[in-house]
Design an enzyme around this catalytic site. Structure first.
Site, PDB file in Angstrom:
ATOM      1  N   ARG A  58      41.262  31.382  39.879  1.00 16.91           N
ATOM      2  CA  ARG A  58      41.269  32.643  39.994  1.00 16.91           C
ATOM      3  C   ARG A  58      40.000  33.159  40.930  1.00 16.91           C
ATOM      4  NH1 ARG A  58      41.139  36.145  34.623  1.00 16.91           N
ATOM      5  NH2 ARG A  58      41.334  37.692  36.057  1.00 16.91           N
ATOM      6  N   CYS A  85      32.707  38.255  35.297  1.00 22.35           N
ATOM      7  CA  CYS A  85      34.117  37.872  35.231  1.00 22.35           C
ATOM      8  C   CYS A  85      35.193  38.503  35.483  1.00 22.35           C
ATOM      9  CB  CYS A  85      34.028  37.309  33.797  1.00 22.35           C
ATOM     10  SG  CYS A  85      34.079  38.834  32.376  1.00 22.35           S
TER      11      CYS A  85
END
Length: 283
Positions: free
Chosen positions: A180, A236
């Site tokens: 990611r 995040c």
């Protein structure tokens, strides 16, 4: 300093009954927001109360601010008090296993100035594996008054993050998986990649090969490339999986660790913001 409690230690504390302890069940599934509460209602550690990531530990998402903005402090404090938690209560929070949701609860109490909150290593699964009892009974706690002592030095906003590439005294961490971070996959958002300048430290790397929390020595080794004299800004996707890294950094002796609550989902909500897909971790 550790923020982790083993099942054996919790059993001892509960048996000794020498402390005012409240157990918190924070189980949650991002793909099924009702699953955590259903699991709690089916069985949980006796005496545990339930806090939901989206209903209790976040406020409603808007155009900016990320997918899980911080909750209203007054509302959260009221919920804590109604569940028997004040500043003198020892709090032990657990996930299904070692997931990201219990650390989110831990961080919020840390942010509100609570000094005595721990994450149960191995979570509900470790409790069951130890042969301990479970129940479907919903406890009624004696209400208390939780008085928040907010620590504003534990967070940064979007303005700070915008200037971080030019700030030699701060380092930005991205806690998502490497794929990611590199933009190879993105299951949740329309744009793939990371905030320019961010270094990748996957949050699950705070766990050892058995899935348990690493000790301080191992965590110090893991974060050895980071300068303890600099501010460490942890992000995040939406301010949830960043929190295990914050716990780990603090246990490793880092003093200047802060959360960017909106994280990547907030960053990409501004069309003018660039994203990167190259590995910047060792730069």
């Amino acid at each position: 300093m550790t923020y982790i409690m083993k099942v054996e230690e919790l059993i001892h504390k509960l048996t000794a009954n020498l402390e005012d302890i409240v157990l918190v069940d924070a189980r949650f599934q991002l793909g099924d927001p009702t699953a955590g509460r259903k699991a709690y209602e089916e069985s949980h550690v006796p005496g545990a109360v339930y806090f939901d990531l989206e209903r209790d530990l976040s406020s409603e998402a808007g155009e900016h601010g990320g997918n899980h903005p911080l909750p209203d402090i007054t509302t959260l404090a009221d919920k804590l008090g109604k569940n028997g938690i004040d500043q003198d209560t020892t709090v032990v929070v657990y996930d299904k296993g070692n997931d990201m949701f219990a650390p989110r609860f831990w961080w919020l109490l840390h942010y509100l100035g609570h000094q005595d909150v721990y994450v149960l290593d191995g979570g509900f699964e470790a409790w069951v594996q130890a042969g301990q009892p479970v129940t479907a009974d919903i406890p009624v706690k004696k209400q208390k008054i939780f008085i928040p002592n907010v620590r504003p030095d534990q967070v940064v906003d979007i303005a700070f993050v915008r200037g971080i590439k030019d700030n030699k005294q701060a380092v930005l961490i991205d806690s998502r998986s490497e794929d990611r971070y590199l933009g190879k996959t993105e299951p949740l958002y329309q744009k793939a990649g990371h905030i320019p300048g961010a270094k990748n430290y996957f949050w699950m790397d705070v766990l050892d090969e058995n899935g348990n929390w690493k000790n301080r020595q191992s965590l110090e080794k893991q974060f050895a490339k980071l300068d303890k004299n600099k501010e460490i800004i942890v992000s995040c996707g939406s301010g949830v999986s960043a929190t295990p890294n914050i716990m780990a950094l603090k246990m490793a002796g880092f003093k200047h660790v802060k959360l960017y609550p909106g994280s990547y989902s907030d960053w990409i909500s501004y069309e003018e913001h660039n994203i990167e897909t190259k590995d910047e971790t060792d730069e």
